[in-house]
Each structure stands twice: as structure tokens, then as C-alpha cells.
Design a protein around this motif. Structure first.
Motif, PDB file in Angstrom:
ATOM      1  N   ASN A  13       3.068   6.467   0.410  1.00  0.00           N
ATOM      2  CA  ASN A  13       2.362   5.608   1.379  1.00  0.00           C
ATOM      3  C   ASN A  13       2.620   4.122   1.115  1.00  0.00           C
ATOM      4  OD1 ASN A  13       1.341   7.798   2.715  1.00  0.00           O
ATOM      5  ND2 ASN A  13      -0.584   7.855   1.561  1.00  0.00           N
ATOM      6  N   ALA A  43      -2.531   1.775   3.669  1.00  0.00           N
ATOM      7  CA  ALA A  43      -1.830   2.723   2.780  1.00  0.00           C
ATOM      8  C   ALA A  43      -2.791   3.255   1.730  1.00  0.00           C
ATOM      9  CB  ALA A  43      -0.632   2.033   2.128  1.00  0.00           C
ATOM     10  N   SER A  98      -4.564   7.334   1.281  1.00  0.00           N
ATOM     11  CA  SER A  98      -4.245   8.034   0.028  1.00  0.00           C
ATOM     12  C   SER A  98      -5.536   8.481  -0.644  1.00  0.00           C
ATOM     13  CB  SER A  98      -3.471   7.090  -0.909  1.00  0.00           C
ATOM     14  OG  SER A  98      -2.382   6.500  -0.236  1.00  0.00           O
ATOM     15  N   ASP A 125       5.980   3.407   2.550  1.00  0.00           N
ATOM     16  CA  ASP A 125       5.863   3.279   4.011  1.00  0.00           C
ATOM     17  C   ASP A 125       5.312   1.908   4.396  1.00  0.00           C
ATOM     18  OD1 ASP A 125       6.844   5.742   4.586  1.00  0.00           O
ATOM     19  OD2 ASP A 125       4.881   6.719   4.777  1.00  0.00           O
TER      20      ASP A 125
END
Ligand code: AHM
Ligand code: MG
Length: 318
Positions: A25, A73, A77, A28
Motif C-alpha cells: 500500500n 495507505a 492497511s 501504491d
């Protein structure tokens, strides 16, 4: 070809699944920030806002956007307990049963944004189940890394052993372009903001003077991520000392999201990172946004400076 995804697969078993998902993440998030930066002036995202952050600095729209992307992000998570950012006053609780804090500078060097110079995102992952765990030394970091958004977008990462570099390709895939990177131990190049010379301590002033006399080269981007990326690739020493007239201010760079992650990466690449004559990673933090004088890079050269700090201490009258 090793991609960031195949690298993450190889970490399964060494790192727990939640942490591996978090790293995916974060990667990303850096892709999204990279995309946003590429066309930012076309999207009207240049200039400044009228918001001043906890550092007393005026935020740019891209500081805020990058911070939001990194926060997203963290929220995506399940393993994340807290997020700490340069752009936020204090820690943000994320998941009550999370095990790791993510500590980040969402857009390092953002004063360089409007002049199209490399900026970056720096991150550190530490074990944390309560906010008291956020003030640990850098030795407890499990992962550290940074993305550098320059002519190429590169992700530099360590899980403590070895440093890997990935480069973003046109399809949005991070492809490994260097593995087990080592910083050359010796160098004849330093990076410092020479305009602040009058504020340097004696050790730094003498080191720079001797280096110039010895024919060293100087580079200073004004984005630590860019200066660090160069040092990982061809060696060098980066210095941001404290202001001798305001020694308690600690200088400019922050321990938790600038000094510590860079310290873990540099040591994992065989370099050295210090505050005075101790390792950055051994400094016990006292506050989330604590500033420290930072010196890192080629091992032999940094150890020479650490030795000069020790000698200066010994020479001090009792
Ligand atoms: P920032 O996180 O607010 O961008 O500040 C950190 C940056 C570093 O990237 C860079 O090395 C330093 O500030 C530059 O400071 P100066 O403008 O004093 O040279
Ligand atoms: Mg920064």
C-alpha cells in the motif's frame, strides 16, 4: 525481472502478512503521488496554501495531497496502529488492533516543487501498539525507505538487511534496478547548505574547510531524498548541522521521519549516520517532531567526522 510485488512475495515468511500488505500500500501511495506530481502545474496544484503546519512552515497543496494519500495507505492497511507525519500536529490512531506505526514525511524537499527539482516521500515502520511506543530509537525500525520523484521515480527500501532500489516503469510497475546497494566507503564529495556557514559548529566548519582544501566537490539539491539518492549511487557525505547560535533547536531535519529512516537505509548499505559522535539510530527521541543535526553517507568519511566530535568533547574543559 524482479518487481516490487515479487520482492514482497519473497519477504513472506520473514515479515508478517499485515506488514507485507502495508508495504504494497505504501508503494501504491508513492505511485499516486508520482502521478500527481508529474502534471501538478497543469492541474492547478502549484503554489502555496495559507495553512501553516506544526513546523511553522506554509503548506503547499501537494504537501496536503501527499499527506492524504499516505494516510489513506495507512487506513487501508489493517496492520497499522498509528500514523505520524511531518504535516500533522500529533499521531493519528488508525486501527485499534494494529501492530505497526508508519512515520512519514509525505513530500520531502517541497520547497523545490515549483522549480521542478526532485522531491520525495520518506517512511519508517516501527512496532507500536500504544502511542508510548512511538518514541523508540531508530534501531527498532523494521522497514525504512523513500521514493524519489525525479527524472525517474525510484523506491529505495530496506528491511534492515540490504537496500534495494526499484524504478517505476510506464505501466506503473516498480522494477528492481539495483539490489544490495552499498555506499562506497570513501568519497571526495560533500553536501551542505554553505549559506549557513556562520551557524556551523567548529567540527563541521573545520571539516568543510579541510575538504575544500583537499579538492573535494560539493553538491546540494535542497531535497534530502535527492542528495541521499546520489550518495547511495556514488558516495558522498550529507550534513545538516545544528545552528551553533541555537544549539537546542537541533537543526532542520526531524529525527523520526527524516534522520531515522535515512539512518537505517544508510547503515544497511554499509554507510554511517551520526548525530555528533553517536549513531542517529541510537538517539532516544523525546518528541514526535524533534529536530536533530544529521550527518550521513560514506563510512570512512562520516567516521572521521564522528572522531572529530569525540576529540572536541575530550578537549572541552571540565
Ligand atoms: P521539508 O521536509 O520541509 O521539505 O524540509 C527538509 C528539507 C530537506 O529535504 C533538505 O535537505 C533541507 O530541508 C533543505 O534545507 P535548506 O533550505 O535550509 O537548505
Ligand atoms: Mg522533509
Amino acid at each position: 525481472m524482479t518487481t516490487f510485488e515479487t520482492y514482497l512475495d519473497s519477504l513472506k515468511g520473514t515479515l508478517d502478512d499485515g506488514l507485507v500488505a502495508l508495504l504494497g500500500n505504501i508503494a501504491d501511495a508513492t505511485r499516486r503521488i508520482s502521478d500527481t506530481l508529474r502534471t501538478s502545474s497543469l492541474s492547478g496544484l502549484s503554489g502555496a496554501t495559507d495553512v501553516v503546519n506544526v513546523q511553522g512552515e506554509t503548506q503547499k497543496p501537494l504537501d496536503i495531497l501527499s499527506n492524504d494519500i499516505m494516510l489513506d495507505a495507512c487506513k487501508a492497511s489493517a496492520a497499522v496502529s498509528f500514523a505520524v507525519s511531518e504535516e500533522l500536529d500529533s499521531e493519528v490512531p488508525v486501527h485499534a488492533d494494529g501492530k505497526y506505526a508508519v512515520i512519514f514525511d509525505p513530500l520531502d524537499g517541497s520547497s523545490n516543487l515549483d522549480v521542478n527539482v526532485t522531491v520525495g516521500t520518506i517512511f519508517s515502520v516501527v512496532p507500536a501498539t500504544s502511542s508510548a511506543d512511538l518514541l523508540q530509537t531508530g534501531r527498532s525500525q523494521i522497514v525504512a525507505g523513500f521514493a524519489a520523484y525525479g527524472p525517474q521515480t525510484c523506491l529505495v527500501i530496506t528491511t534492515g538487511k540490504g537496500v534495494q532500489i526499484f524504478t517505476l516503469d510506464d505501466s506503473g510497475t516498480y522494477v528492481m534496478t539495483a539490489s544490495d546497494v552499498k555506499i562506497v566507503p570513501e568519497t571526495k564529495e560533500f553536501a551542505i547548505n554553505a549559506a549557513r556557514r556562520a551557524s556551523w559548529d567548529d567540527v563541521v566548519a573545520r571539516y568543510i574547510e579541510q575538504s575544500i582544501d583537499a579538492g573535494y566537490n560539493m553538491r546540494w539539491v535542497g531535497s534530502m531524498v535527492a542528495d541521499a539518492y546520489r550518495i547511495f549511487n556514488r558516495g558522498g557525505v550529507f550534513l545538516y548541522p545544528a545552528d551553533r547560535h541555537k544549539p537546542t533547536s537541533g537543526g532542520r531535519l526531524r529525527l523520526l521521519y527524516e534522520g531515522n529512516p535515512m539512518g537505517l537505509l544508510v547503515e544497511a548499505a554499509g554507510g554511517a549516520a551520526i548525530v555528533g559522535d553517536i549513531g542517529i539510530l541510537d538517539v532516544k527521541p523525546t518528541a514526535l517532531h524533534q529536530r536533530v543535526p544529521v550527518i550521513f553517507g560514506s563510512r570512512v568519511e562520516v567516521n572521521k567526522i564522528a572522531g572529530a566530535y569525540t576529540a572536541a568533547k575530550v578537549a572541552e574543559p571540565a
